[in-house]
Design an enzyme around this catalytic site. Structure first.
Site, PDB file in Angstrom:
ATOM      1  N   LYS A 166       0.861  -1.194   0.000  1.00 57.32           N
ATOM      2  CA  LYS A 166       0.000   0.000   0.000  1.00 57.32           C
ATOM      3  C   LYS A 166       0.895   1.241   0.000  1.00 57.32           C
ATOM      4  CE  LYS A 166      -4.218   1.680   2.245  1.00 57.32           C
ATOM      5  NZ  LYS A 166      -4.994   2.017   1.053  1.00 57.32           N
TER       6      LYS A 166
HETATM    7  N1  PMP Z   1      -7.734  -1.777  -3.065  1.00 60.87           N
HETATM    8  C1  PMP Z   1      -7.145  -0.576  -2.945  1.00 60.87           C
HETATM    9  C2  PMP Z   1      -6.378  -0.029  -4.097  1.00 60.87           C
HETATM   10  C3  PMP Z   1      -7.265   0.138  -1.737  1.00 60.87           C
HETATM   11  O1  PMP Z   1      -6.694   1.333  -1.607  1.00 60.87           O
HETATM   12  C4  PMP Z   1      -8.015  -0.395  -0.674  1.00 60.87           C
HETATM   13  C5  PMP Z   1      -8.152   0.377   0.611  1.00 60.87           C
HETATM   14  N2  PMP Z   1      -7.090   0.108   1.494  1.00 60.87           N
HETATM   15  C6  PMP Z   1      -8.607  -1.656  -0.843  1.00 60.87           C
HETATM   16  C7  PMP Z   1      -8.443  -2.321  -2.058  1.00 60.87           C
HETATM   17  C8  PMP Z   1      -9.387  -2.302   0.251  1.00 60.87           C
HETATM   18  O2  PMP Z   1      -8.511  -2.745   1.262  1.00 60.87           O
HETATM   19  P1  PMP Z   1      -8.974  -2.806   2.788  1.00 60.87           P
HETATM   20  O3  PMP Z   1     -10.210  -3.597   2.829  1.00 60.87           O
HETATM   21  O4  PMP Z   1      -7.834  -3.477   3.474  1.00 60.87           O
HETATM   22  O5  PMP Z   1      -9.173  -1.413   3.246  1.00 60.87           O
END
Ligand code: PMP
Length: 312
Positions: A161
């Protein structure tokens, strides 16, 4: 709502609690120029036992994992970051809200190589309502398939991320909004469905759930994992390594997004083609209520996923 309209006071930064307006960086910060940061987005929910952080350990694990491709060292332990987070929630007097941990290459020199630049680390938290708009959870959102493609994971690690990745997310999301949609769906380099700019995506067809696999250039979402678990516990079959073509979006019975910010948001139309009945579908509704019952603690299930701020 902007931060200046919020009643927030404190951000933890580099080992100390700072006043909100003093949590600043130098304009020659490496991460600002080159997108060399990693971060998390986490929610805490207002429960009978006070604010509860949802799946904190998994978010922390993903944060440290995100540093690995960049050879970045977070100079704080998991315990220190956890304590800082709990204290930031307390000092800002939050019942629930959004938590943003970030680590990035800081100020020293501006070669692309971050060699002697320190890793700066900060944790902020603030109140944050429904990400995709007030009625999105109930009525769903209209989305467009973006003309921008996701980075292939051979170009930039999509399972980390990374701040720089979100330039692609911003382009896709803003293209959609300029065209009157609420959010985008982004295809991967091969032209199959990857995810939203900040959400994973699920498709329901003939009572079975499908979500793109980790090899499709997606972030390994924690809400995605939560929804897969909840669905399987309720007897649904889930294909979590699906390849979904663009055309399958239009013929799906139901589609929905998942994410820490977006939670579980139904998708009503894709490129103005109505999905299913054009309302929140029954499977989406069941899993969405299971999700909110879980995170708002109207059930005792999965206690292991919650960190109760007042009890630490
Ligand atoms: N894909 C992307 C590109 C994201 O930024 C997020 C948000 N973090 C998610 C998927 C969903 O991830 P999560 O459920 O861990 O927030």
């Amino acid at each position: 709502m902007g931060f200046d309209e919020m009643d927030v006071s404190t951000i933890w930064m580099n080992g100390e609690y700072r006043d909100w307006e003093d949590a600043t960086v130098h304009v020659l910060t490496h991460g600002l120029h080159y997108g060399t940061g990693v971060f998390e987005g986490v929610r805490a929910y207002d429960t009978d036992r006070g604010p509860a952080i949802f799946r904190w350990e998994e978010h922390l694990e993903r944060l440290y994992n995100s540093t690995k491709p960049y050879d970045m060292e977070i100079p704080y332990t998991r315990e220190e970051l956890t304590e800082a987070t709990l204290e930031v929630i307390r000092r800002n007097d939050l019942d629930g809200g959004y938590i943003r941990p970030i680590a990035f290459y800081g100020y020293d020199s501006l070669g692309v190589s971050p060699k002697d630049n320190p890793t700066d680390v900060a944790i902020a938290a603030w109140p944050w309502g429904t990400y995709l708009g007030e009625d999105a959870l109930e009525n769903g959102v209209d989305v467009m398939v973006s003309s921008w493609r996701k980075h292939a994971s051979s170009q930039i690690p999509t399972n980390a991320k990374t701040t720089g990745l979100y330039v692609n997310s911003m382009l896709a999301g803003e293209e959609a909004r300029r065209n009157g949609y609420v959010e985008a769906i982004v295809l991967n380099k091969e032209g199959n469905v990857a995810e939203g700019p900040g959400e994973n995506i699920f498709m329901v067809r003939d009572g079975k759930l499908y979500t793109p696999g980790l090899s499709q250039s997606i972030l390994d979402g924690i809400t995605r994992d939560t929804v897969i678990t909840l669905a399987r516990e309720r007897g649904y079959e889930v294909d979590d390594s699906a390849t979904i073509s663009r055309g399958e979006l239009n013929t799906a019975d139901e589609l929905f997004f998942t994410g820490s910010a977006a939670e579980v948001t139904p998708i009503r139309k894709v490129d103005n083609v109505v999905i299913g009945e054009g309302t929140r579908g029954p499977v989406t509704e069941e899993l969405q209520s299971a999700f909110f019952d879980l995170v708002e603690r109207r059930t005792d299930d999965h206690e292991e996923w919650f960190t109760y701020v007042d009890e630490q």
